[in-house]
Design an enzyme around this catalytic site. Structure first.
Site, PDB file in Angstrom:
ATOM      1  N   LYS A 132      62.619  -6.956  30.950  1.00 17.25           N
ATOM      2  CA  LYS A 132      62.521  -6.607  32.363  1.00 17.25           C
ATOM      3  C   LYS A 132      62.801  -5.125  32.594  1.00 17.25           C
ATOM      4  CE  LYS A 132      65.167 -10.237  32.995  1.00 17.25           C
ATOM      5  NZ  LYS A 132      66.045 -11.319  33.502  1.00 17.25           N
ATOM      6  N   LYS A 180      72.534   0.291  23.650  1.00 18.14           N
ATOM      7  CA  LYS A 180      72.689   0.355  25.104  1.00 18.14           C
ATOM      8  C   LYS A 180      73.243   1.705  25.555  1.00 18.14           C
ATOM      9  CE  LYS A 180      71.137  -3.590  26.565  1.00 18.14           C
ATOM     10  NZ  LYS A 180      69.936  -3.641  27.441  1.00 18.14           N
ATOM     11  N   LYS A 234      60.603  -5.789  22.142  1.00 13.26           N
ATOM     12  CA  LYS A 234      60.440  -7.115  22.724  1.00 13.26           C
ATOM     13  C   LYS A 234      60.137  -7.019  24.215  1.00 13.26           C
ATOM     14  CE  LYS A 234      65.201  -8.168  24.086  1.00 13.26           C
ATOM     15  NZ  LYS A 234      66.252  -9.194  24.097  1.00 13.26           N
TER      16      LYS A 234
END
Length: 327
Positions: free
Chosen positions: A197, A114, A194
């Site tokens: 959004k 992240k 994967k």
């Protein structure tokens, strides 16, 4: 005694196939199992850990509850609630943070990923994400958590915290286990990683109509359509995974055989796959309209779910405050 289950989805946008296959199908299976007590939340506090739109968050907190209901989650069988409506989660996360080291959080691969994705948004909220997730689970003393493979490191943190709390303060937290579902890892349409959004072009929303699904699949990368199965491009592997998920293993085998012989016509595959996906989504979309046309019912379900979750959470927080010397 029933086992308690908790699961949640971040309020970063409308739900997509990855959420449906990787989480909601597992939620539905558990909801209908008499051995389980199920709690399903909108993880709106977790949304604050990465850059977000305030207005989108306000909207999504409600829209995801509607998506839950449309997909079949039943407020008579499951507690459906908004995480941020229960202040005990954030309070409890602080108590749990007292038994976790900074080094442990910094070395988690999910945190490092992240930070790379959002280098200008490396906040304490992001660092503490696994602790808040642990609080979400342990505050309800949940024993099973239907999560994807990428969340397993966070679940291990929850288990470690449960052990430490039990050891240091004589609490009785269960060590939560992963509840695996068939679609626990749903690939991106672009063939990399994967479905997410945060990656444009990688997902199909539960609200997409047939034309939109066709248009998204049309952009999915392919190859020449012929060769050895082990040499397929990642985009084709993703497409065949969706074929298996929505049309079955046998249909996938047909395409794999064609790949090694006469070749695959990707236009036909994508059209057929779009129809199969839409047929599964159409009942969800029809049910969604019913809830959109009855906002008072949705408001009542959210309020009742929030109150039930708060009641359960308060019991655990009061117990832990006493054990830690705060009461």
């Amino acid at each position: 005694m029933k086992k308690r289950v908790l699961s949640g989805i971040r309020a970063t946008g409308r739900l997509h196939l990855g959420n449906y296959l990787g989480a909601i199908k597992g939620m539905l299976a558990l909801q209908d199992d008499p051995d389980y007590e199920t709690l399903y939340m909108v993880a709106d506090l977790h949304t604050l850990t990465t850059p977000y739109s305030v207005e989108e968050l306000r909207k999504n907190r409600r829209e995801i509850i509607i998506d839950y209901l449309a997909a079949g989650l039943d407020p008579e069988k499951s507690i459906l609630f908004q995480q941020a409506a229960n202040p005990h989660h954030a309070e409890f996360a602080f108590y749990l943070s007292s038994v976790v080291t900074i080094a442990k959080m910094q070395h988690l691969p999910t945190f490092k990923d992240k930070v790379k994705q959002y280098p200008q948004h490396s906040t304490m909220a992001l660092l503490n994400y696994p602790i808040l997730m642990s609080a979400d689970i342990l505050i309800y003393k949940a024993s099973d958590v239907p999560v994807g493979i990428d969340q397993e490191p966070h679940l291990e943190v929850a288990r470690e915290i449960a052990r430490r709390m039990n050891q240091d303060f004589e609490t009785d937290f269960p060590e939560p286990r992963t509840f695996k579902t068939t679609g626990e890892y749903v690939p991106s349409l672009i063939g990399e990683g994967k479905m997410s959004k945060s990656v444009e072009g990688s997902y199909i929303n539960l609200t997409d109509d047939l034309d939109t699904i066709k248009a998204k699949l049309a952009k999915a990368p392919t190859d020449s359509g012929k060769g050895k199965i082990g040499q397929m491009s990642s985009g084709v592997v993703s497409l065949l995974t969706f074929v298996e998920l929505f049309e079955g293993k046998e249909r996938r085998k047909v395409y794999e055989a064609a790949y090694e012989h006469e070749g695959i016509r990707y236009g036909d595959l994508k059209t057929e796959l779009a129809e199969a996906i839409y047929q599964e989504l159409r009942p969800i979309q029809e049910k969604r309209k019913e809830f959109e046309e009855n906002p008072e019912k949705v408001d009542r379900i959210i309020q009742e779910g929030n109150e039930k979750a708060q009641g359960l959470a308060k019991i655990t927080v009061t117990e832990v405050r006493k054990k830690m010397g705060l009461l």
